[in-house]
Design a protein around this motif. Structure first.
Motif, PDB file in Angstrom:
ATOM      1  N   ASP B  15     -35.185  51.067  -0.014  1.00  0.00           N
ATOM      2  CA  ASP B  15     -34.722  52.142   0.851  1.00  0.00           C
ATOM      3  C   ASP B  15     -33.568  51.695   1.747  1.00  0.00           C
ATOM      4  N   LEU B  16     -32.623  50.987   1.155  1.00  0.00           N
ATOM      5  CA  LEU B  16     -31.539  50.370   1.930  1.00  0.00           C
ATOM      6  C   LEU B  16     -30.508  51.399   2.382  1.00  0.00           C
ATOM      7  N   LEU B  65     -23.508  40.191   4.500  1.00  0.00           N
ATOM      8  CA  LEU B  65     -22.122  40.398   4.926  1.00  0.00           C
ATOM      9  C   LEU B  65     -21.878  41.832   5.390  1.00  0.00           C
ATOM     10  N   SER B  66     -22.826  42.715   5.110  1.00  0.00           N
ATOM     11  CA  SER B  66     -22.686  44.091   5.587  1.00  0.00           C
ATOM     12  C   SER B  66     -23.893  44.431   6.453  1.00  0.00           C
ATOM     13  N   PRO B  67     -23.688  45.224   7.508  1.00  0.00           N
ATOM     14  CA  PRO B  67     -24.766  45.512   8.438  1.00  0.00           C
ATOM     15  C   PRO B  67     -25.792  46.482   7.843  1.00  0.00           C
ATOM     16  N   VAL B  68     -27.014  46.047   7.778  1.00  0.00           N
ATOM     17  CA  VAL B  68     -28.084  46.901   7.254  1.00  0.00           C
ATOM     18  C   VAL B  68     -28.597  47.781   8.388  1.00  0.00           C
ATOM     19  N   THR B  69     -28.606  49.098   8.169  1.00  0.00           N
ATOM     20  CA  THR B  69     -29.075  49.973   9.234  1.00  0.00           C
ATOM     21  C   THR B  69     -30.443  50.565   8.939  1.00  0.00           C
ATOM     22  N   GLY B  70     -30.924  50.367   7.729  1.00  0.00           N
ATOM     23  CA  GLY B  70     -32.252  50.860   7.412  1.00  0.00           C
ATOM     24  C   GLY B  70     -32.763  50.233   6.133  1.00  0.00           C
ATOM     25  N   GLY B  71     -34.076  50.181   5.985  1.00  0.00           N
ATOM     26  CA  GLY B  71     -34.669  49.614   4.784  1.00  0.00           C
ATOM     27  C   GLY B  71     -34.729  48.100   4.856  1.00  0.00           C
ATOM     28  N   ARG B  72     -35.193  47.481   3.756  1.00  0.00           N
ATOM     29  CA  ARG B  72     -35.237  46.030   3.785  1.00  0.00           C
ATOM     30  C   ARG B  72     -34.935  45.411   2.432  1.00  0.00           C
ATOM     31  N   ILE B  73     -34.587  44.140   2.488  1.00  0.00           N
ATOM     32  CA  ILE B  73     -34.224  43.398   1.289  1.00  0.00           C
ATOM     33  C   ILE B  73     -35.123  42.176   1.208  1.00  0.00           C
ATOM     34  N   THR B  81     -33.604  40.535   5.508  1.00  0.00           N
ATOM     35  CA  THR B  81     -32.810  41.500   6.257  1.00  0.00           C
ATOM     36  C   THR B  81     -32.623  41.098   7.702  1.00  0.00           C
ATOM     37  N   GLY B  82     -33.664  40.540   8.309  1.00  0.00           N
ATOM     38  CA  GLY B  82     -33.594  40.285   9.743  1.00  0.00           C
ATOM     39  C   GLY B  82     -33.094  38.892  10.099  1.00  0.00           C
TER      40      GLY B  82
END
Lengths: 296, 343, 341
Positions: B15-16, B65-73, B81-82
């Motif tokens: 759900d990225l 390298l890109s800001p994640v605003t939702g979801g997780r990896i 992600t964090g």
């Protein structure tokens, strides 16, 4: 490094470097090379033309001109080096740091540089001399501070384009520290630009040193300097119209060589490093064009 | 998706969402909307999409390298992600995840030799390998990608395009990664070199048991190697499934348009792109800003009122997924090739 | 199915014995290139990077990069000899009788002027139209190249348009003077697949509507195959094969063409083989004698490595090949004819 190698291939650059090497030798060993004591007065033989005893003649106090020229080189060059050395340290370190130490530092550094650039030179020099005392070192330090913004801006501009370059990002992705990225990737790209600016700044500050000593500032009279000699020779133009030419030629040669070297460095690839990287396109054609250009 | 499947996924994106320029009070520009996908070890996942579809952002956000605003990896079951600061650096130094930049010429420092470039990840993670072991591993990596050890002292500018790309791959595999993300790895290469590099990926994934994510705008380069394909359109996953099935029997009209538009030396698709291009004029709502409903509606021949609601990704037979209200019935609406367009 | 022009349509472009040197004349980059483009016909030049296709096309446009020059041969556009033209002569030709589209449309447009103005201006200068006539014609052209709401596009600046739209604007500029020949040099290479197909369709449509002759240069055999009636395959500065697209693809007469076909997108979506051509093409200037492809060719025989250049010779109706062994080889094609028949 590539830039330096490219530069050395240009004949003009080799000539300029040879001149500068000579000047450097004079600056270090000039005193020992001098055939006579540069301060020894000989009132019996004042304002003489070239002769066996005095290869370049004597000045208004009968001092040997050649000896004075040789031993005067050191002071003039040392002054210029001092100023540029100060400028390098004060300019490059904050210039690079402004990109990596966060917004607050960046903002502060930029404003400080703006303020410095707005300061009138004379006022600043007088203030510096007033605080630090009259002397060549003080004046040169002041000059160094004033030249620092130049290095700050040049370094920052060169490094700014590099921060987003993929190979810097790639290094970050390897977990490289900031200092690693700076040492390994940024520095070699910034160096050629800094080299060009240094050569130009040396020329500028050499001229400033000579101007100051011409005016009698910084160095007290009996000590020989190029500018001081020029000033005293001007008083006896009627008797010795060719005399100012001697220090003049030395100044011109040195400053000219520095400028030629700066040009050669720039042509040698310094411009390459600062040139923004071309936008990514996705085509083999580009390669073909590049091949043609390379072949051409 | 069964629980068993999700545990052995090496890369799991859940759900990225990614947005750029988001600050307090401003929503920013949303580049990815709730994308979920996964890649298993030994599997090649192809991500396809056009310019601006968010495919590069997807890969960049996996490596931070890109800001994640939702979801997780999750990589190998651990959330990345964090990660910040020291933890992020440690994770990166482990070399478990490698990202291959689009243009090897720009991602390789022009002043370093091939040997220095490939050895850099090992040198950065000092302590992981001694000087001699490092030299050995650099040579091993060169060999692994089929480059002559004699190239080790060249600069990137002295290599051909294909060789440069292989140097970049050697640098990625020297850390013995588990996951490799490649952004348009072959778009700057001619056909023969492209196939060379693709075959290399295919070999590496078996040799190293790698999960590989290959991002491309070019179907034909993915078709040769990818096991599964995910199709991105305007930051949303519109279709996903096994390569052969997705490409030969697309469920989403956009995938169909893509496959029909791919040039080919022999017409191998049953559809002509003209059959799938949207007619004019478009319904007004499809042109609304910000976009409303299905993102593809403005270009979709089959868009109608129902498409004003955002379609969600629905599972289909054979581990396929599609996000289209008309996935089952758009084929029925096809007309014959218009004779005017003579291709 | 590419359009078939009438057999004896007049020749628009005739290139004869073209030899191009680079490096200020010291290195030969292209040799012995001859071909014609007839009215309404589309001819494709295809080859790897550095094969000479782009130099050939650029010599036809008079825009060779610095250091490159036509050393021998002729190129005629109708009755005008191109190799002898001076700058003024080229200016009269370009935009009038010769249109061109390149890979990177954005760099051919001024970012600070609206696209409409850039399209209308030459119409006023070249065709002496009034301001309003030029405007009207420009809007009409923008519509003709498939841009929706051409009036609106007219007032847009280049940065407001997508790559595909810009390429359409460039095509509109190129066909504004009703040229005899349109040259497309990698015109779709940088575009997305879907947009590429649209632009290729547009070129086909313009050809059909205006009887335009098209010279298309691409590294992608598939693109050329989709659009062109005839195809010239370049390798290491020479044309190694030329002939009608259908026939060349169905039964190549040169092993390099066969190899290109194999590495191009061949096979079904699922079982695509990833063939490669071993080795690397020779660098410009170190062209081997005899067959230049011999070192990479699986069929190479002793007679391929003579010390004479291999001549281009006829290989059936309208076809030529530079392969010494063409008659002994049965090269594999696509079987495209059976599929389309």
């Amino acid at each position: 490094m590539r830039t330096l190698r490219n530069t050395l291939r240009v004949p003009v650059a080799r000539g300029a470097l040879a001149v500068l090497l000579l000047v450097a030798l004079l600056a270090v060993f000039g005193g020992q090379l001098a055939p006579q004591d540069p301060l020894a007065q000989d009132t019996a033989h004042v304002l003489q033309g070239p002769s066996g005893a005095h290869l370049l003649g004597t000045d208004y106090l009968g001092r040997d001109v050649l000896s004075r020229l040789l031993s005067g080189t050191g002071l003039s060059v040392a002054g210029a080096l001092e100023a540029v050395g100060a400028a390098l340290v004060l300019g490059i370190v904050p210039g690079l740091a402004s990109l990596w130490l966060g917004r607050v530092f960046e903002w502060t550094a930029l404003r400080a540089v703006d303020a410095l650039m707005a300061l009138p030179f004379t006022l600043f020099a007088i203030a510096a001399v007033g605080v630090l005392g009259n002397g060549l070192h003080q004046a040169m330090l002041a000059l160094g501070v004033l030249l620092a913004p130049l290095f700050f801006r040049v370094t920052r501009a060169a490094a700014l384009g590099l921060r987003q370059v993929p190979y810097v990002e790639a290094a970050e992705l390897m977990g490289a520290s900031r200092s690693w990225v700076l040492r390994r990737h940024i520095w070699s790209k910034v160096l050629p630009t800094v080299a060009v600016t240094t050569a130009q700044a040396l020329a500028t500050s050499l001229l400033t040193v000579t101007s100051l000593t011409f005016l009698g500032l910084g160095v007290q009279p009996p000590a020989p300097t190029w500018g001081g000699m020029l000033a005293s020779d001007l008083g006896f133009l009627a008797q010795q119209p060719w005399a100012p030419v001697l220090p003049g030629v030395l100044i011109m040669l040195t400053v000219g060589a520095l400028h030629l070297l700066a040009d050669a460095l720039r042509d040698g690839g310094a411009a390459d490093a600062v040139r923004p990287v071309r936008a990514a396109a996705t085509a083999p054609v580009r390669e073909e064009k590049a091949d043609a250009a390379v072949a051409a | 998706m069964t629980a068993e499947q999700s545990t052995d996924a090496l890369l799991q994106v859940e759900d990225l969402s990614v947005a750029f320029g988001r600050r307090a009070g401003r929503p920013g520009q949303q580049v990815l909307h709730g994308v979920s996908l996964q890649a298993r070890a030994g599997e090649i996942l192809g991500v396809i999409g056009e310019t601006g579809s968010g495919k590069t952002t997807l890969a960049r956000s996996v490596v931070g390298l890109s800001p994640v605003t939702g979801g997780r990896i999750l990589v190998d079951g651990a959330e990345v992600t964090g990660l910040r600061g020291r933890a992020l650096r440690e994770f990166r130094r482990s070399g478990a995840v490698q990202y291959l930049f689009q243009d090897p010429l720009r991602s390789l420092d022009p002043d370093l030799t091939v040997r220095e470039l490939i050895g850099e990840p090992l040198a950065v993670a000092a302590g992981r390998a001694g000087r001699e072991e490092r030299a050995d591993r650099v040579l091993g990596a060169l060999q692994q990608v089929g480059l002559d050890a004699a190239l080790a002292d060249r600069l990137p500018g002295q290599l051909s395009g294909g060789q440069r790309q292989r140097v970049a791959i050697a640098r990625a595999v020297v850390t013995r990664p588990r996951l490799l993300l490649a952004d348009e790895p072959v778009s700057a290469l001619d056909a023969s070199n492209r196939n060379h590099v693709l075959r290399l990926f295919d070999r590496l994934r078996t040799e190293l048991d790698l999960a590989v994510v290959v991002i491309s705008h070019d179907l034909s380069s993915l078709a040769g190697i990818a096991d599964r394909i995910a199709v991105l359109y305007r930051g949303r996953l519109v279709e996903q499934g096994p390569t052969t099935e997705v490409l030969s029997q697309p469920l989403h009209p956009y995938t169909a348009l893509l496959t029909a538009s791919a040039p080919s030396v022999r017409r191998e698709h049953d559809l002509h792109p003209a059959q799938l291009r949207a007619g004019l004029p478009r319904p007004a709502w499809t042109l609304a800003q910000p976009a409303e409903g299905c993102g593809f509606a403005a270009r979709c021949r089959f868009a109608e009122e129902a498409c004003r609601a955002q379609p969600s990704l629905q599972p289909r037979v054979g581990s396929r997924e599609v996000a289209c209200h008309h996935a089952d019935d758009w084929r029925a609406g096809l007309t014959k090739t218009e004779p005017m367009l003579t291709r | 199915m590419p359009l078939s022009p009438p057999e004896q349509a007049p020749e628009v472009l005739a290139v004869e014995g073209l030899r191009i040197t680079v490096n200020g004349g010291r290195t030969e980059a292209v040799r012995d290139v001859s071909f014609t483009v007839r009215a309404g016909e589309s001819v494709g030049l295809v080859g790897e990077s550095g094969s000479g296709k782009t130099l050939t096309c650029r010599s036809v446009l008079g825009v060779l990069p610095p250091g490159c020059a036509v050393a021998e041969g002729t190129a005629r556009l109708g009755d005008t000899e191109l190799t002898a033209l001076d700058r003024r002569g080229w200016e009269r030709l370009r935009g009038q009788r010769l249109g061109a589209v390149f890979q990177d449309p954005a760099s051919y447009l001024n970012p600070s002027l609206t696209v409409g103005r850039q399209l209308a201006e030459p119409l006023r200068v070249r065709q002496g139209l009034s301001r309003s006539e030029a405007r009207e014609r420009a809007v009409q052209l923008l519509g003709a190249v498939g841009l929706h709401q051409p009036e609106e596009v007219f007032h847009r600046y280049p940065f407001e348009l997508s790559g595909g739209m810009l390429q359409r604007v460039l095509i509109a500029t190129a066909v504004a003077g009703d040229p005899e020949l349109l040259v497309a040099d990698e015109a779709t290479t940088a575009l997305d697949t879907v947009v590429q197909a649209e632009v290729l369709d547009l070129l086909a449509q313009l050809r059909a509507e205006r009887g335009l002759a098209l010279l298309l240069v691409s590294h992608d055999l598939a693109v050329v195959a989709e659009v062109c009636d005839r195809i010239l395959v370049f390798y290491a500065g020479e044309v190694v094969e030329d002939g009608p697209t259908e026939q060349v693809l169905a039964a190549p007469a040169h092993p390099y063409t066969e190899a290109l076909l194999r590495v191009a997108s061949i096979g079904d979506w699922g079982r695509r083989e990833l063939a490669v051509i071993p080795g690397r093409p020779p660098e410009a200037g170190e062209a081997p004698t005899g067959c230049r492809f011999a070192d990479r060719c699986e069929y190479a025989a002793p007679q391929c490595r003579s010390d004479q250049p291999v001549p281009l010779r006829p290989a059936g109706e309208g076809r030529r090949t530079r392969c010494v062994r063409a008659d002994d080889l049965a090269l594999a094609g696509t079987g495209r004819e059976e599929v389309t028949a």
